[in-house]
Write a protein that holds these residues in place. Structure first.
Motif, mmCIF file in Angstrom:
data_model
loop_
_atom_site.group_PDB
_atom_site.id
_atom_site.type_symbol
_atom_site.label_atom_id
_atom_site.label_comp_id
_atom_site.label_asym_id
_atom_site.label_seq_id
_atom_site.Cartn_x
_atom_site.Cartn_y
_atom_site.Cartn_z
ATOM 1 N N UNK A 145 0.712 -1.283 0.007
ATOM 2 C CA UNK A 145 -0.120 0.065 0.163
ATOM 3 C C UNK A 145 0.739 1.152 0.079
ATOM 4 N N UNK A 146 1.852 1.236 0.727
ATOM 5 C CA UNK A 146 2.767 2.470 0.963
ATOM 6 C C UNK A 146 3.346 2.704 -0.709
ATOM 7 N N UNK A 147 3.877 1.866 -1.282
ATOM 8 C CA UNK A 147 4.397 1.862 -2.762
ATOM 9 C C UNK A 147 3.367 2.420 -3.506
ATOM 10 N N UNK A 148 2.085 1.720 -3.652
ATOM 11 C CA UNK A 148 0.894 2.289 -4.496
ATOM 12 C C UNK A 148 0.874 3.733 -4.082
ATOM 13 N N UNK A 149 0.656 4.238 -2.938
ATOM 14 C CA UNK A 149 0.273 5.353 -2.415
ATOM 15 C C UNK A 149 1.334 6.547 -2.912
ATOM 16 N N UNK A 150 2.680 6.100 -2.652
ATOM 17 C CA UNK A 150 3.667 6.908 -3.243
ATOM 18 C C UNK A 150 3.622 7.120 -4.803
ATOM 19 N N UNK A 151 3.514 6.204 -5.335
ATOM 20 C CA UNK A 151 3.317 6.386 -6.929
ATOM 21 C C UNK A 151 1.998 7.138 -7.255
ATOM 22 N N UNK A 152 0.850 6.918 -6.612
ATOM 23 C CA UNK A 152 -0.288 7.998 -6.733
ATOM 24 C C UNK A 152 0.084 9.249 -6.642
ATOM 25 N N UNK A 153 0.781 9.392 -5.579
ATOM 26 C CA UNK A 153 1.187 10.839 -5.118
ATOM 27 C C UNK A 153 2.048 11.469 -6.263
ATOM 28 N N UNK A 154 3.089 10.749 -6.709
ATOM 29 C CA UNK A 154 3.906 11.289 -7.705
ATOM 30 C C UNK A 154 3.063 11.638 -9.009
ATOM 31 N N UNK A 155 2.129 10.565 -9.283
ATOM 32 C CA UNK A 155 1.526 10.954 -10.703
ATOM 33 C C UNK A 155 0.606 12.198 -10.350
ATOM 34 N N UNK A 156 0.219 12.335 -9.377
ATOM 35 C CA UNK A 156 -0.687 13.357 -8.977
ATOM 36 C C UNK A 156 -0.051 14.664 -9.070
ATOM 37 N N UNK A 157 1.243 14.718 -8.587
ATOM 38 C CA UNK A 157 1.942 15.829 -8.860
ATOM 39 C C UNK A 157 2.342 16.210 -10.358
ATOM 40 N N UNK A 158 2.468 15.059 -10.952
ATOM 41 C CA UNK A 158 2.902 15.310 -12.422
ATOM 42 C C UNK A 158 1.458 16.004 -12.833
ATOM 43 N N UNK A 159 0.262 15.701 -12.780
ATOM 44 C CA UNK A 159 -1.040 16.146 -13.234
ATOM 45 C C UNK A 159 -1.230 17.827 -12.689
#
Length: 563
Positions: free
Chosen positions: A195-209
């Motif tokens: 879950x931590x890896x998944x949320x870190x990735x979501x956070x990075x993609x959200x930052x991109x958007x």
């Protein structure tokens, strides 16, 4: 390890009990010569000290374990210990040492063909070089990490490999490439079920958007997914960051109500985190205190013998130091007393000198008044009376024309004029009749000639009058300063200005003459600067003299006006 295991104690924040357990286990393992497990326990102890931010203690334990691993040729344990030493140095910002030990760990892991351990060390090096903007080295290690992960790594290792590429290209602002790696990272994060890896990735993609595409809707969706994935987590640092990011997203979407809601959540969460951090630091401090206390108890017996042996020497050193300190203290006390007495005597002498100067000047001024009065009221009157008697005699004896009579009249007139001039020199009539300001203007006009011009500037109403004694003192002070300019300055121009402000009188005297060294030159003629300074101090005033050779002289006088 049952209820007495290290993990059990650490989960309950009982670090002291965990360390006691590890210490007992380590002693048994050392006795049994089980050095492999001993190294493992040492690493665990170092991790506890690292968690308590006691990096010095953690490093010391790891180096002791490293010595055992090298001596017993435990290559795997050696590589792991080197990696932990590198992490300790990296956390204390000793980057050069961190790189050195991480590279040693990588080299050892590579020699053992242990790809997992090698990638672990390389990940630490990648992090350091990325933070230091050494992008060439960072790119080298991220490629090696991904190569290992692709060959035989787990989904989590592949997630790390692709995540490194995404982070690298975000840092270099190659956003399209970064987005491709972010999408791949998301796939492996989901596959790893972390879950931590998944949320870190979501956070990075959200930052991109958010920052690149300005697609706030997609960013909002990802941030909400992060919150939904951990409904019971309301006070972690990552949740706090998500609240702040959502507040920013809604602000950009002009939904200020939701922006305010998440901003308030962020503030509340930050406050809770701060309180938790303070409590944690207090708990860690208490734990470290208890740990050090236990360690001190282990060392007490050993120290007792050393202390007993050193006690006599210490007492001797203390006695010598105390004697030296008392001697120095007495010396400074004696010198201080002498200095105080010297300063006191100097103050008394200065006060006596000041009183003598003031008495002398007061006597001079009194004598000026008295002599001027005698000349004007007595001698001048007698001469005028004698002149009148001669005129009366001439009127009654018109037929007599004696040369002696004419000569007597001329002598009486000359004496009368000289006495009048002397009286005016002692106390100028302009000063008595019109006051200080008119007298100073008259003084400047009388002293001006083809060689030097005195310019007077008055910023006070001309009809202003002061106490007659005050006016006389100030007049003769300025007169002496003008006399010094004429005698010594070789100036062609001089300026006198007068101002009044808040019961204080300001007089500035300036010339464009040769100037003098204020530290060396002493004027002793007439009033002299020393007498002028003394007189001004007695009037609760101050005088400042700014002068250097060949730069002219500027004198500031400030005195309190009499009530």
């Amino acid at each position: 390890m049952g209820s007495d295991s290290t993990n059990y104690y650490m989960e309950r924040h009982q670090e002291l009990k965990a360390l006691r357990y590890l210490q007992r286990e380590s002693e048994l393992l050392y006795h049994d010569k089980n050095y492999t497990e001993l190294c493992h326990k040492s690493i665990h102890k170092a991790q506890i000290y690292t968690q308590l931010k006691d990096y010095s203690k953690a490093t010391k334990i790891l180096f002791n374990a490293l010595q055992i691993a090298e001596k017993e040729k435990l290559l795997l344990q050696e590589a792991i210990i080197l990696k932990h030493i590198g992490i300790c140095f990296e956390q204390t910002k000793n980057i050069k040492q961190a790189i050195y030990y991480l590279r040693r760990s990588e080299k050892s892991a590579y020699a053992q063909e242990n790809d997992t351990l090698s990638a672990w060390a390389q990940q630490g090096l990648f992090k350091i070089f990325t933070e230091k903007n050494n992008l060439d080295s960072a790119r080298f290690y991220m490629k090696r990490i991904l190569h290992i992960a692709k060959n035989n790594g787990t989904n989590h290792q592949k997630y790390i490999g692709y995540s490194n590429f995404a982070a690298y290209y975000l840092k270099t602002k190659e956003y399209e490439t970064a987005k491709k790696y972010l999408d791949t990272t998301l796939l492996y994060a989901k596959a790893s079920h972390n879950l931590n890896s998944l949320n870190n990735t979501r956070n990075n993609i959200a930052y991109y958007y958010l920052e690149v595409e300005k697609n706030y809707k997609k960013a909002e969706k990802l941030f909400l997914e992060i919150l939904a994935s951990k409904p019971n987590d309301t006070i972690s640092l990552s949740t706090s960051d998500t609240y702040l990011n959502l507040s920013y997203v809604y602000e950009k979407m002009n939904d200020f109500r939701k922006a305010n809601i998440y901003l308030n959540k962020y503030i509340d969460n930050t406050e809770a985190l701060f309180n938790e951090r303070v409590s944690s630091e207090l708990r860690d401090t208490e734990t470290k205190y208890k740990i050090y206390k236990i360690e001190d108890n282990y060392k007490t017996k050993e120290q007792l013998l050393k202390d007993k042996e050193a006690r006599n020497k210490k007492l001797l050193y203390i006695f010598i130091t105390l004697f030296a300190f008392c001697s120095i203290l007495f010396y400074f006390f004696y010198q201080n007393m002498r200095l105080k007495q010297k300063n006191k005597l100097k103050d008394v002498n200065n006060k006596i000198q000041q009183n003598i100067i003031n008495a002398t000047i007061d006597g001079q001024e009194f004598e000026r008044k008295r002599i001027a009065g005698i000349l004007h009221d007595s001698i001048s009157a007698l001469l005028s009376s004698a002149s009148l008697h001669l005129m009366a005699y001439e009127t009654t004896h018109l037929d007599e024309s004696s040369p002696e009579l004419i000569k007597t009249k001329a002598i009486i007139k000359e004496a009368h004029d000289k006495i009048r001039d002397l009286s005016h020199t002692l106390i100028p009539p302009v000063l008595e009749k019109l006051g200080l300001l008119s007298a100073l203007q008259d003084l400047c006009e009388k002293n001006s000639n083809t060689l030097i011009q005195f310019e007077f500037t008055n910023h006070i109403a001309k009809e202003s009058r002061y106490n007659s004694e005050f006016e006389m003192k100030m007049y003769f002070i300025v007169a002496e300063l003008l006399n010094n300019i004429i005698k010594h300055s070789q100036a062609s121009k001089a300026f006198i200005s007068v101002e009044q402000n808040n019961k204080q009188l300001f007089i500035n005297v300036e010339d464009n003459g040769a100037g003098f060294d204020t530290k060396k030159t002493e004027h002793k003629e007439g009033f002299g600067l020393t007498q002028i300074k003394a007189r001004i101090r007695s009037m609760k005033g101050s005088i400042t003299i700014n002068s250097k050779p060949n730069t002219g002289t500027l004198i500031y006088i400030k005195v309190e006006l009499p009530d």
